[in-house]
Design a protein around this motif. Structure first.
Motif, PDB file in Angstrom:
ATOM      1  N   GLU A  84     -49.251   7.086  45.969  1.00  0.00           N
ATOM      2  CA  GLU A  84     -49.988   5.551  45.585  1.00  0.00           C
ATOM      3  C   GLU A  84     -49.228   4.522  46.569  1.00  0.00           C
ATOM      4  N   GLN A  85     -47.885   4.692  46.980  1.00  0.00           N
ATOM      5  CA  GLN A  85     -47.197   3.717  47.841  1.00  0.00           C
ATOM      6  C   GLN A  85     -47.235   4.061  49.248  1.00  0.00           C
ATOM      7  N   PHE A  86     -47.382   5.346  49.701  1.00  0.00           N
ATOM      8  CA  PHE A  86     -47.119   5.241  50.956  1.00  0.00           C
ATOM      9  C   PHE A  86     -48.209   5.109  51.876  1.00  0.00           C
ATOM     10  N   PRO A  87     -48.211   4.486  53.139  1.00  0.00           N
ATOM     11  CA  PRO A  87     -49.526   4.358  54.061  1.00  0.00           C
ATOM     12  C   PRO A  87     -49.949   5.716  54.499  1.00  0.00           C
ATOM     13  N   PHE A  88     -50.520   6.548  53.993  1.00  0.00           N
ATOM     14  CA  PHE A  88     -50.811   7.708  54.765  1.00  0.00           C
ATOM     15  C   PHE A  88     -51.648   7.585  55.985  1.00  0.00           C
ATOM     16  N   ASN A  89     -52.619   6.736  55.885  1.00  0.00           N
ATOM     17  CA  ASN A  89     -53.525   6.607  56.872  1.00  0.00           C
ATOM     18  C   ASN A  89     -52.603   5.959  58.169  1.00  0.00           C
ATOM     19  N   GLN A  90     -51.398   5.302  58.011  1.00  0.00           N
ATOM     20  CA  GLN A  90     -50.898   4.878  59.191  1.00  0.00           C
ATOM     21  C   GLN A  90     -50.298   6.160  59.724  1.00  0.00           C
ATOM     22  N   LEU A  91     -49.544   6.825  58.774  1.00  0.00           N
ATOM     23  CA  LEU A  91     -48.874   8.298  59.513  1.00  0.00           C
ATOM     24  C   LEU A  91     -49.863   8.953  60.190  1.00  0.00           C
ATOM     25  N   VAL A  92     -51.013   9.338  59.660  1.00  0.00           N
ATOM     26  CA  VAL A  92     -52.134   9.970  60.403  1.00  0.00           C
ATOM     27  C   VAL A  92     -52.567   9.371  61.716  1.00  0.00           C
TER      28      VAL A  92
ATOM     29  N   SER B 249     -44.297  22.825  74.694  1.00  0.00           N
ATOM     30  CA  SER B 249     -43.172  21.769  74.287  1.00  0.00           C
ATOM     31  C   SER B 249     -41.845  22.390  74.209  1.00  0.00           C
ATOM     32  N   THR B 250     -40.686  21.603  74.381  1.00  0.00           N
ATOM     33  CA  THR B 250     -39.661  22.041  73.894  1.00  0.00           C
ATOM     34  C   THR B 250     -39.165  21.455  72.632  1.00  0.00           C
ATOM     35  N   PRO B 251     -38.000  21.990  71.722  1.00  0.00           N
ATOM     36  CA  PRO B 251     -37.776  21.383  70.722  1.00  0.00           C
ATOM     37  C   PRO B 251     -37.031  19.766  70.888  1.00  0.00           C
ATOM     38  N   SER B 252     -36.890  19.569  71.903  1.00  0.00           N
ATOM     39  CA  SER B 252     -36.437  18.063  72.056  1.00  0.00           C
ATOM     40  C   SER B 252     -37.542  17.159  72.414  1.00  0.00           C
ATOM     41  N   ASP B 253     -38.760  17.817  72.829  1.00  0.00           N
ATOM     42  CA  ASP B 253     -40.046  17.322  72.964  1.00  0.00           C
ATOM     43  C   ASP B 253     -40.425  16.742  71.605  1.00  0.00           C
ATOM     44  N   ALA B 254     -40.543  17.814  70.722  1.00  0.00           N
ATOM     45  CA  ALA B 254     -40.997  17.463  69.267  1.00  0.00           C
ATOM     46  C   ALA B 254     -40.168  16.447  68.645  1.00  0.00           C
ATOM     47  N   TYR B 255     -38.862  16.572  68.696  1.00  0.00           N
ATOM     48  CA  TYR B 255     -38.086  15.400  68.116  1.00  0.00           C
ATOM     49  C   TYR B 255     -38.230  14.132  68.600  1.00  0.00           C
ATOM     50  N   ARG B 256     -38.834  14.040  70.055  1.00  0.00           N
ATOM     51  CA  ARG B 256     -39.114  12.769  70.676  1.00  0.00           C
ATOM     52  C   ARG B 256     -40.343  12.274  70.001  1.00  0.00           C
ATOM     53  N   VAL B 257     -41.336  13.252  69.850  1.00  0.00           N
ATOM     54  CA  VAL B 257     -42.692  12.861  69.161  1.00  0.00           C
ATOM     55  C   VAL B 257     -42.307  12.396  67.790  1.00  0.00           C
ATOM     56  N   VAL B 258     -41.568  12.915  67.035  1.00  0.00           N
ATOM     57  CA  VAL B 258     -41.257  12.495  65.601  1.00  0.00           C
ATOM     58  C   VAL B 258     -40.688  10.957  65.723  1.00  0.00           C
ATOM     59  N   GLU B 259     -39.656  10.750  66.769  1.00  0.00           N
ATOM     60  CA  GLU B 259     -39.187   9.535  66.758  1.00  0.00           C
ATOM     61  C   GLU B 259     -40.195   8.511  67.514  1.00  0.00           C
ATOM     62  N   GLU B 260     -41.041   8.783  68.218  1.00  0.00           N
ATOM     63  CA  GLU B 260     -42.206   8.002  68.537  1.00  0.00           C
ATOM     64  C   GLU B 260     -43.003   7.413  67.396  1.00  0.00           C
ATOM     65  N   ILE B 261     -43.498   8.780  66.570  1.00  0.00           N
ATOM     66  CA  ILE B 261     -44.231   8.405  65.351  1.00  0.00           C
ATOM     67  C   ILE B 261     -43.611   7.571  64.330  1.00  0.00           C
ATOM     68  N   ARG B 262     -42.164   7.966  64.178  1.00  0.00           N
ATOM     69  CA  ARG B 262     -41.407   7.056  63.164  1.00  0.00           C
ATOM     70  C   ARG B 262     -41.580   5.405  63.735  1.00  0.00           C
ATOM     71  N   GLY B 263     -41.584   5.328  65.135  1.00  0.00           N
ATOM     72  CA  GLY B 263     -41.591   3.973  65.642  1.00  0.00           C
ATOM     73  C   GLY B 263     -43.105   3.280  65.314  1.00  0.00           C
ATOM     74  N   GLN B 264     -44.020   3.664  65.131  1.00  0.00           N
ATOM     75  CA  GLN B 264     -45.333   3.159  64.929  1.00  0.00           C
ATOM     76  C   GLN B 264     -45.652   2.989  63.270  1.00  0.00           C
ATOM     77  N   LEU B 265     -44.585   3.479  62.395  1.00  0.00           N
ATOM     78  CA  LEU B 265     -44.805   3.173  61.104  1.00  0.00           C
ATOM     79  C   LEU B 265     -44.151   1.957  60.621  1.00  0.00           C
ATOM     80  N   GLU B 266     -44.542   1.065  59.860  1.00  0.00           N
ATOM     81  CA  GLU B 266     -44.151  -0.114  59.387  1.00  0.00           C
ATOM     82  C   GLU B 266     -42.628   0.241  58.857  1.00  0.00           C
ATOM     83  N   PRO B 267     -41.629  -0.705  59.196  1.00  0.00           N
ATOM     84  CA  PRO B 267     -40.184  -0.566  58.803  1.00  0.00           C
ATOM     85  C   PRO B 267     -40.014  -0.116  57.383  1.00  0.00           C
ATOM     86  N   ASP B 268     -40.741  -0.900  56.406  1.00  0.00           N
ATOM     87  CA  ASP B 268     -40.491  -0.660  54.859  1.00  0.00           C
ATOM     88  C   ASP B 268     -40.876   0.614  54.387  1.00  0.00           C
ATOM     89  N   TYR B 269     -41.344   1.786  55.359  1.00  0.00           N
ATOM     90  CA  TYR B 269     -41.677   3.031  54.894  1.00  0.00           C
ATOM     91  C   TYR B 269     -41.092   4.095  55.800  1.00  0.00           C
TER      92      TYR B 269
END
Length: 88
Positions: free
Chosen positions: A16-24, A52-72
């Motif tokens: 109900e509260q997390f912006p799933f569309n934003q994550l997708v 990919s390498t594991p470091s590539d995967a963690y970089r992708v996660v950080e880039e995805i995190r950067g696209q989400l609103e800071p409140d989530y």
């Protein structure tokens, strides 16, 4: 280089509260043409990262995190590699 999969686990209580569309949107926007993403089930989204390498995967996660609103906060996630077991 290996294939890696990042799986985001979405807490059913957050539906109900997390912006799933934003994550997708963030996952899809970050992928390369050689990658793929989709729903694993109603509570998990996966991104398959080719060559990919594991470091590539963690970089992708950080880039995805950067696209989400800071409140989530970023949902819990795991990284799996093939050939190999879970990376982290």
């Amino acid at each position: 280089m290996r294939r890696l999969m990042v799986i985001f686990h979405l807490d059913p209580d957050q539906h109900e509260q997390f912006p799933f569309n934003q994550l997708v949107d963030a996952v899809i926007e970050r992928l390369r043409c050689s990658d793929a993403a989709g729903w694993i089930d109603k509570n998990r989204i996966g991104a398959l990262l080719a060559q990919s390498t594991p470091s590539d995967a963690y970089r992708v996660v950080e880039e995805i995190r950067g696209q989400l609103e800071p409140d989530y906060p970023l949902p819990r996630y795991e990284v799996y590699a093939y050939p190999a077991d879970r990376v982290g």
